[in-house]
Scaffold this motif. Structure first.
Motif: not given
Length: 279
Positions: A35-36, A131-137, A192-209
């Motif tokens: 995600k850009a 636990i992390r979250y990703s869109r990379n399938g 499901f993230a209701d407001n993904p802008q509150r997630l913290i972006k990490e490397g490799d396309g990963l996010y965490r709360t």
């Protein structure tokens, strides 16, 4: 004069940060699920200037009273706000690889906080257990039969456990139901993230709360509709041509500020070396 130095320097730093962000976007243009980042330039808070003076009162003791003379407001430079990911669906790319899976947004409700749509993620677990979250399938099956991400993280099922299979020959239905070659069954853990802008972006396309609390399950969430496509991956949502244009604009803005800084430097040099020189 020194105020001009600070203003120009803040402009150069902000454009440098923006260029770095755009460069990172460009380098991940072919990364599945990336995600850009986007940002906006903002001015620092304005300051109200006042001049402190004294006024003489024609009295016997020559009384002097202080007073403030309003000068006006002044801007203190510019800065780049924190880069925030743009969570829009990337293009689907057919790979015909059995272990590739793409999340396809159908109807994602908007957040009450900012009015922007939420998003759904694959749930993965790092080697340390976080636990992390990703869109990379872009998945694979490791030597022990566990379904893992390209970076080696476990893909979790809807119960929060790693998925173990007998081989990489399995099928995934549109609702995330996985069936292995020897009858193994599991359901992918989609969050499901209701407001993904509150997630913290990490490397490799990963996010965490922010607080480490898990996101809600996407299956059964009110108004959330999505499907999974096996043999596809979601591409990056980076607009390459727009990113190139923005990079050139940022670079030219940096150069313009650099020339102004050089002009200030020459003026200061001239003031130090020539002003007040006795002929």
């Amino acid at each position: 004069m020194f105020r001009g130095f600070y203003t120009v320097a803040s402009g150069m730093l902000s454009q440098q940060r923006r260029t770095e962000m755009l460069t990172n976007n460009m380098s991940n243009a072919n990364t599945p699920g990336f995600k850009a980042d986007q940002s906006a330039m903002r001015a620092f808070p304005e300051m109200l200037l006042q001049r402190f003076e004294q006024q003489s009162i024609p009295t016997e003791n020559n009384l002097r009273l202080p007073f403030n003379q309003m000068v006006g407001s002044i801007n203190t430079g510019v800065y780049m706000q924190e880069a925030m990911p743009k969570f829009i669906q990337g293009d689907l790319r057919e790979t015909n690889i059995n272990t590739d899976v793409a999340l396809v947004d159908i109807n994602i409700p908007a957040s009450a906080e900012n009015g922007l749509p939420g998003t759904v993620f694959f749930t993965v677990r790092e080697p340390g257990g976080d636990i992390r979250y990703s869109r990379n399938g872009n998945f694979t099956v490791d030597g022990q039969g566990f379904l893992t991400s390209a970076s080696g993280m476990y893909i979790l099922n809807d119960a929060g456990n790693p998925i173990q299979l007998s081989s990489d020959r399995f099928t995934i239905s549109e609702d995330g139901q996985l069936t292995g070659e020897n009858g193994e069954t599991a359901r992918l853990g989609i969050a499901f993230a209701d407001n993904p802008q509150r997630l913290i972006k990490e490397g490799d396309g990963l996010y965490r709360t922010e607080d480490g609390a898990p996101l809600a399950a996407a299956f059964g969430a009110a108004g959330v509709q999505f499907t999974l496509q096996q043999g596809f991956v979601e591409g990056s949502n980076v607009d390459v041509s727009r990113t190139m244009t923005d990079m050139l604009t940022a670079y030219r803005a940096f150069e313009a500020n650099q020339k102004v800084l050089q002009a200030y430097d020459k003026s200061m040099e001239k003031a130090a070396n020539e002003v007040g020189r006795v002929g």
